[in-house]
Motif scaffolding. Structure first.
Motif, short mmCIF file in Angstrom:
data_model
loop_
_atom_site.label_atom_id
_atom_site.label_comp_id
_atom_site.label_asym_id
_atom_site.label_seq_id
_atom_site.Cartn_x
_atom_site.Cartn_y
_atom_site.Cartn_z
N LYS A 1 0.85 -1.19 0.00
CA LYS A 1 0.00 0.00 0.00
C LYS A 1 0.89 1.24 0.00
O LYS A 1 1.90 1.29 0.69
N HIS A 2 0.51 2.22 -0.81
CA HIS A 2 1.16 3.54 -0.86
C HIS A 2 2.58 3.51 -1.43
O HIS A 2 3.41 4.34 -1.04
N ASP B 1 -4.23 2.81 -4.95
CA ASP B 1 -3.00 2.94 -4.18
C ASP B 1 -2.53 1.59 -3.64
O ASP B 1 -1.79 1.53 -2.66
#
Length: 525
Positions: free
Chosen positions: A311-312, A340
Motif C-alpha cells: 500500500k502507498h 493505491d
C-alpha cells in the motif's frame, strides 16, 4: 523540434527587441513561456522557474529593488530558464540598470529588452512563441500525409503493425504501445540509441498527468513524447520517439491522433498483457492459468523469488528505488497497481548471482527496507518462493492475513511470511475455537486471576516485549515510554506470575500465539 531563443527573436512580435546580455546562450531551448512578476527570487523560481521557460516581466513586484532583480536573474538561470524578456516602464534600454545587465551576463541568461513596447504586448508574444514551439516554422504535412498513406494502405499491408512499421521507418520515428500496467504490448524500433526499458522507466514519471497534448521527455539525448490512448475502452500509453528532433509537439500530437484513428480502422486489438495477467492469475489462486501464461509472459518459474502486496508505494520515490535495482540487472519486477494498492512478482535479474547463498532474501530485504523509508508504506511479502506453486501460495497467505497482521504488529511496516504465517495460524485457531483456543488463552489466565491494574500493566508489557520489541527490553521501554529498569522489574514479576522463564525456547512459541490471539480478539470487538 528544437526551438531556441534565437528562433523566437525572429518572430514578428519581437521586432522591437534588443538583446542586452547573455548573447552566448542564444541557443537555449525554449519549450514554454510565462509571465513573471514575483516579489522576490524564491517566488519567481517557484512560479515560473521551469527548465526551458521564457519569462516575460516588468519586474513589477521588485521595481525599485535592483538587488532583488539581480538575484532573481541568477536563480532563474540556475533553474534552467531559457531567457528573460523585460518590458521597461520607460522607453529605451537606458531604463535597465547596469547591475541587472551584468548579473544576466555573468549568469549566462539571455536578457531581452522590448524597446517601445507595452506590457499589453504579452499576449502577442505568448501566442507567437507557443505557436512556434507547438508547430514549428513550417508544419510538416509530409509527416502526416506520409503516415496516412501507409496506415490506410489496406491493399499493401496485411496488418496495422506492418503499416505502422513502414510509416515509422519512412518518417524516422519510433512507437511503443504499453498496457495500463506499463508493460510493452507492441513496439516499432527504428533506432537503438536508448532501450525501451529505459524509456518506460522515465515515462512512468509523467504517466499520471498525461493529457491530450503529449508530454515531452528527453532521455539521454533521445526525444520521447508520451500520451494516453483508449483502445476498445481500455487505457493504454503511447510513446513516440522523434529520432532526429524533426517534429514539434503539435505534430507529434497530430501523429498520435492519426495512429489512434488507424487502430480503429484496422480494428486492431493489442495482445493481452501476459505479465499483468500472470500476476492477476496468481493473486486469484488460478495456478492452471498462471502456468499457461508463464511462458507467454517470458517468465522462468525458477526466477520468481518473491511476491508482495503493498500500500502507498505508487510514488516517484518508490519507482526510482525499484528501477535502480532493475537497471542494475539484479532483479526485475512485474507490478500491477489498483489505485493505491500494488501486487507484484520479484524475479531474478540478468546479473543476479546464483552462487551467493540467500542472495534472494537479502536483495528483497534491501528493497523493502528502502521502500519503507516512506512512513505511509505497508508491504506484505513472501520471499523465497518455489515457482508458480510457491508464488500462488504466497499470494494466498498474504490475502488471508494482511487485513489482520497490522493489528497484531502495529509498529511494523514490512511483514514477512513469518509474521503472516503466525497470523494465519491465529486466525485458524480463532475460527476453530473450542479446546485448541482455550489451551492457548489459558497461558494468560494467571494475569486474569490477579485482576487489578498492575496485572493489566504486566500483560501489556509482556505483549509489547514479545510482539513489538522482539524481546528487547530497551525497545520495550521506548514503545511504552517507561524506564528500562521499570521494564526489567515488570519482566521479573511476569516470570513469577507465570512460573516460567518467558524467554525460554519451550515457553515463547505458545506465549507468542496466546498474545497474538489476544490482540486479534481485541480487534474483532
Amino acid at each position: 523540434m528544437k526551438v531556441t531563443v534565437r528562433d523566437c527573436l525572429q518572430l514578428d512580435s519581437f521586432r522591437n527587441c534588443i538583446v542586452v546580455a547573455g548573447e552566448r546562450r542564444m541557443e537555449n531551448r525554449v519549450s514554454a513561456i510565462s509571465v513573471m512578476d514575483a516579489s522576490d527570487a524564491a517566488e519567481a523560481v517557484k512560479c515560473g522557474g521551469a527548465e526551458g521557460m521564457m519569462a516575460l516581466t516588468t519586474f513589477a513586484g521588485m521595481k525599485n529593488d535592483t538587488a532583488a532583480q539581480c538575484e532573481t536573474i541568477r536563480e532563474m538561470a540556475a533553474a534552467g530558464v531559457a531567457a528573460m524578456v523585460y518590458f521597461p516602464r520607460e522607453q529605451g534600454v537606458k531604463s535597465v540598470d547596469k547591475e541587472v545587465i551584468s548579473a544576466a551576463d555573468e549568469a549566462g541568461m539571455p536578457f531581452v529588452v522590448m524597446a517601445g513596447s507595452e506590457a499589453g504586448d504579452y499576449s502577442a508574444i505568448i501566442s507567437d512563441v507557443m505557436e512556434r514551439v507547438l508547430y514549428g516554422n513550417n508544419f510538416k504535412n509530409s509527416l502526416i500525409n506520409n503516415t496516412i498513406f501507409h496506415l490506410l494502405n489496406f491493399e499493401k499491408y496485411a496488418s496495422f503493425q506492418q503499416a505502422l512499421h513502414e510509416a515509422a521507418v519512412s518518417n524516422d520515428f519510433q512507437v511503443v504501445l504499453l498496457s495500463e500496467e506499463f508493460n510493452p504490448v507492441f513496439a516499432v524500433e527504428t533506432r537503438h540509441k536508448t532501450t525501451i526499458n529505459e524509456a518506460i522507466r522515465r515515462g512512468r514519471e509523467v504517466a499520471l498527468n498525461l493529457g491530450n497534448l503529449y508530454s515531452f521527455i528527453e532521455i539521454e539525448g533521445v526525444l520521447t513524447y508520451w500520451g494516453l490512448v483508449n483502445i476498445n475502452n481500455d487505457k493504454h500509453y503511447l510513446c513516440i520517439v522523434d529520432n532526429e528532433d524533426n517534429y514539434s509537439a503539435g505534430e507529434i500530437t497530430k501523429l498520435a491522433e492519426i495512429i489512434e484513428l488507424a487502430m480503429g480502422m484496422w480494428k486492431y486489438t493489442p495482445e493481452r498483457d501476459a505479465k499483468a495477467e500472470l500476476v492477476k492469475a496468481l493473486m486469484r489462486g488460478n495456478k492452471s492459468l498462471a502456468y499457461s501464461l508463464r511462458e507467454e509472459a517470458g517468465v522462468k518459474a525458477g526466477d520468481i523469488i518473491s511476491v508482495f502486496y503493498a500500500k502507498h508505494i505508487e510514488t516517484r520515490q518508490s519507482d526510482e528505488i525499484i528501477d535502480k535495482l532493475a537497471k542494475d540487472g539484479i532483479i526485475s519486477v512485474i507490478k500491477i497497481a489498483e489505485e493505491d494498492e500494488s501486487y507484484a512478482l520479484i524475479l531474478k535479474g540478468e546479473k543476479f548471482c546464483e552462487e551467493e547463498e540467500n542472495l534472494d532474501k537479502s536483495v528483497c530485504t534491501e528493497l523493502f527496507d528502502r521502500l519503507k523509508e516512506n512512513k505511509a508504506v505497508r508491504i506484505f511479502h513472501v520471499t523465497g518462493v518455489d515457482g508458480i506453486e510457491g508464488a500462488g501460495d504466497g499470494f494466498r497467505l498474504i490475502g488471508e492475513t494482511w487485513a489482520f497482521v497490522e493489528s497484531i504488529f502495529p509498529y511494523k511496516r514490512v511483514f514477512s511470511k513469518y509474521e503472516l504465517a503466525l497470523v494465519a495460524g491465529c486466525i485458524n485457531i480463532q475460527v476453530q475455537g473450542g479446546h485448541l483456543k482455550k489451551n492457548f488463552m489459558d497461558l494468560l489466565e494467571p494475569f486474569r486471576k490477579e485482576g487489578d491494574n498492575k496485572a493489566r500493566q504486566l500483560l501489556e508489557t509482556l505483549e509489547t516485549f514479545v510482539l513489538d520489541a522482539g524481546m528487547n527490553s530497551g525497545k520495550t521501554s521506548e514503545f511504552m515510554g517507561i524506564h528500562t529498569n521499570t521494564v526489567q522489574y515488570r519482566l521479573k514479576k511476569i516470570n513469577e506470575i507465570l512460573g516460567a522463564e518467558i524467554t525460554g525456547n519451550r515457553v515463547i512459541p505458545g506465549l507468542t500465539i496466546a498474545l497474538a490471539l489476544r490482540r486479534l480478539e481485541d480487534t474483532a470487538k
